[in-house]
Design a protein around this motif. Structure first.
Motif, mmCIF file in Angstrom:
data_model
loop_
_atom_site.group_PDB
_atom_site.id
_atom_site.type_symbol
_atom_site.label_atom_id
_atom_site.label_comp_id
_atom_site.label_asym_id
_atom_site.label_seq_id
_atom_site.Cartn_x
_atom_site.Cartn_y
_atom_site.Cartn_z
ATOM 1 N N LEU A 130 1.765 6.215 -7.233
ATOM 2 C CA LEU A 130 0.603 7.101 -7.682
ATOM 3 C C LEU A 130 0.258 8.480 -7.352
ATOM 4 C CD1 LEU A 130 -1.784 3.955 -7.810
ATOM 5 C CD2 LEU A 130 0.032 4.638 -9.513
ATOM 6 N N PHE A 131 0.759 8.969 -6.224
ATOM 7 C CA PHE A 131 0.120 10.170 -5.562
ATOM 8 C C PHE A 131 0.673 11.416 -6.716
ATOM 9 C CE2 PHE A 131 1.163 13.962 -3.355
ATOM 10 C CZ PHE A 131 -0.128 14.375 -2.731
ATOM 11 N N PRO A 132 1.871 11.359 -7.170
ATOM 12 C CA PRO A 132 2.162 12.373 -7.941
ATOM 13 C C PRO A 132 1.425 12.466 -9.363
ATOM 14 C CG PRO A 132 4.323 11.230 -7.548
ATOM 15 C CD PRO A 132 3.131 10.623 -6.869
ATOM 16 N N ALA A 133 0.954 11.565 -9.801
ATOM 17 C CA ALA A 133 -0.045 11.344 -10.960
ATOM 18 C C ALA A 133 -1.259 11.911 -10.669
ATOM 19 C CB ALA A 133 -0.047 10.184 -11.476
ATOM 20 N N TYR A 134 -1.705 11.734 -9.249
ATOM 21 C CA TYR A 134 -3.145 12.059 -8.963
ATOM 22 C C TYR A 134 -2.955 13.780 -8.636
ATOM 23 C CZ TYR A 134 -5.603 7.815 -9.463
ATOM 24 O OH TYR A 134 -6.331 6.829 -9.987
ATOM 25 N N SER A 135 -1.922 14.111 -7.914
ATOM 26 C CA SER A 135 -1.739 15.277 -7.551
ATOM 27 C C SER A 135 -1.494 16.218 -8.984
ATOM 28 C CB SER A 135 -0.272 15.590 -6.854
ATOM 29 O OG SER A 135 0.018 16.727 -6.690
ATOM 30 N N GLU A 136 -0.884 15.794 -9.942
ATOM 31 C CA GLU A 136 -0.614 16.534 -11.056
ATOM 32 C C GLU A 136 -2.349 16.596 -11.891
ATOM 33 O OE1 GLU A 136 2.624 16.967 -14.407
ATOM 34 O OE2 GLU A 136 1.558 14.952 -14.406
ATOM 35 N N VAL A 165 0.897 -1.310 0.154
ATOM 36 C CA VAL A 165 -0.052 0.036 -0.249
ATOM 37 C C VAL A 165 1.013 1.238 0.161
ATOM 38 C CG1 VAL A 165 -1.466 1.053 1.157
ATOM 39 C CG2 VAL A 165 -2.125 -1.041 1.018
ATOM 40 N N ALA A 166 2.007 1.177 0.751
ATOM 41 C CA ALA A 166 2.827 2.229 0.831
ATOM 42 C C ALA A 166 3.450 2.659 -0.516
ATOM 43 C CB ALA A 166 3.907 2.209 1.965
ATOM 44 N N LEU A 167 3.913 1.485 -1.142
ATOM 45 C CA LEU A 167 4.647 1.482 -2.549
ATOM 46 C C LEU A 167 3.648 2.274 -3.477
ATOM 47 C CD1 LEU A 167 7.084 0.854 -4.416
ATOM 48 C CD2 LEU A 167 5.625 -1.185 -4.883
ATOM 49 N N LEU A 168 2.318 1.685 -3.548
ATOM 50 C CA LEU A 168 1.411 2.368 -4.398
ATOM 51 C C LEU A 168 1.058 3.727 -4.163
ATOM 52 C CD1 LEU A 168 -1.120 -0.926 -4.781
ATOM 53 C CD2 LEU A 168 0.334 0.122 -6.253
ATOM 54 N N THR A 169 1.067 4.089 -3.005
ATOM 55 C CA THR A 169 0.564 5.430 -2.501
ATOM 56 C C THR A 169 1.830 6.343 -3.064
ATOM 57 O OG1 THR A 169 -0.545 4.554 -0.706
ATOM 58 C CG2 THR A 169 0.296 7.022 -0.604
ATOM 59 N N MET A 170 3.050 5.887 -2.769
ATOM 60 C CA MET A 170 4.398 6.878 -3.099
ATOM 61 C C MET A 170 4.312 6.946 -4.747
ATOM 62 S SD MET A 170 7.299 6.138 -0.423
ATOM 63 C CE MET A 170 7.285 4.385 -0.698
ATOM 64 N N ILE A 191 2.734 4.503 -15.226
ATOM 65 C CA ILE A 191 3.790 4.536 -14.107
ATOM 66 C C ILE A 191 4.127 3.168 -13.881
ATOM 67 C CG2 ILE A 191 3.907 4.953 -11.715
ATOM 68 C CD1 ILE A 191 1.635 6.997 -11.980
ATOM 69 N N PRO A 192 5.740 2.798 -14.087
ATOM 70 C CA PRO A 192 6.088 1.850 -13.623
ATOM 71 C C PRO A 192 6.096 1.456 -12.272
ATOM 72 C CG PRO A 192 7.930 3.282 -14.586
ATOM 73 C CD PRO A 192 6.416 3.860 -14.574
ATOM 74 N N LEU A 193 5.646 0.336 -11.863
ATOM 75 C CA LEU A 193 5.807 -0.059 -10.462
ATOM 76 C C LEU A 193 6.851 -0.934 -10.085
ATOM 77 C CD1 LEU A 193 1.942 -0.767 -10.089
ATOM 78 C CD2 LEU A 193 3.012 1.296 -9.307
ATOM 79 N N VAL A 194 6.850 -2.129 -10.560
ATOM 80 C CA VAL A 194 7.915 -3.261 -9.832
ATOM 81 C C VAL A 194 8.290 -3.901 -11.339
ATOM 82 C CG1 VAL A 194 8.717 -4.959 -8.528
ATOM 83 C CG2 VAL A 194 7.186 -3.376 -7.781
ATOM 84 N N ALA A 195 9.517 -3.874 -11.751
ATOM 85 C CA ALA A 195 10.016 -4.938 -12.842
ATOM 86 C C ALA A 195 9.242 -4.587 -14.026
ATOM 87 C CB ALA A 195 9.778 -6.322 -12.262
ATOM 88 N N ASN A 196 8.328 -5.376 -14.681
ATOM 89 C CA ASN A 196 7.667 -5.232 -15.796
ATOM 90 C C ASN A 196 6.237 -5.012 -15.666
ATOM 91 O OD1 ASN A 196 7.119 -7.663 -15.167
ATOM 92 N ND2 ASN A 196 7.016 -8.620 -17.089
ATOM 93 N N ILE A 197 5.738 -4.482 -14.302
ATOM 94 C CA ILE A 197 4.483 -4.317 -13.864
ATOM 95 C C ILE A 197 4.437 -2.720 -13.831
ATOM 96 C CG2 ILE A 197 2.953 -4.581 -12.045
ATOM 97 C CD1 ILE A 197 4.023 -7.071 -11.306
ATOM 98 N N SER A 198 3.239 -2.340 -14.645
ATOM 99 C CA SER A 198 2.923 -0.895 -14.793
ATOM 100 C C SER A 198 1.724 -0.503 -14.335
ATOM 101 C CB SER A 198 3.556 -0.191 -15.941
ATOM 102 O OG SER A 198 4.666 -0.394 -16.215
ATOM 103 N N ALA A 199 1.268 0.665 -13.881
ATOM 104 C CA ALA A 199 -0.046 1.061 -13.654
ATOM 105 C C ALA A 199 -0.203 2.006 -14.874
ATOM 106 C CB ALA A 199 -0.175 1.834 -12.413
#
Length: 127
Positions: free
Chosen positions: A29-35, A22-27, A101-109
């Motif tokens: 994704l937050f900049p994209a939502y803020s923008e 949850v902390a990783l996702l928040t950190m 947004i790249p999350l981990v390895a080849n997983i992106s949002a």
């Protein structure tokens, strides 16, 4: 015989793992939502401050660019705006864009955002 109380090793590991995800996702994704909220604010500012119906396309794009300089967002440019007139003669400004947004390895949002003067309180006419 006494009952065991508290966390076991596996329940502690699972809980810490979920908090970390949850902390990783928040950190991430937050900049994209803020923008996005800055883009939405710029669109709403266009609807409230200027008379869009009397403005030319270039004037609307320049006003949006000034807002992007103030609020510092780069995901969408003034040329990406969709500016159209409704059948009643009102000008509608819409911003539709995607952010990957790249999350981990080849997983992106993939986040899809939509903001429009039709959605803003100033863009809606009273009955």
């Amino acid at each position: 015989m006494r009952k065991q109380k508290g966390f076991t090793f596996w329940s502690l590991t699972f809980t810490v793992g979920m908090i970390a995800i949850v902390a990783l996702l928040t950190m991430k994704l937050f900049p994209a939502y803020s923008e996005f909220f800055a883009v939405k604010k710029a669109i709403n500012r266009l609807a409230t401050e200027g008379n869009l119906s009397s403005m030319e396309k270039n004037d609307i794009q320049r006003a949006f660019e000034r807002s992007s300089d103030i609020d510092d967002f780069h995901s969408i440019t003034p040329k990406d705006l969709e500016i159209r007139k409704t059948s009643s003669g009102e000008t509608v400004v819409t911003a539709d864009y995607e952010v990957i947004i790249p999350l981990v390895a080849n997983i992106s949002a993939l986040l899809k955002f939509h903001a429009s003067t039709e959605d803003s309180p100033a863009g809606k006419s009273l009955p």
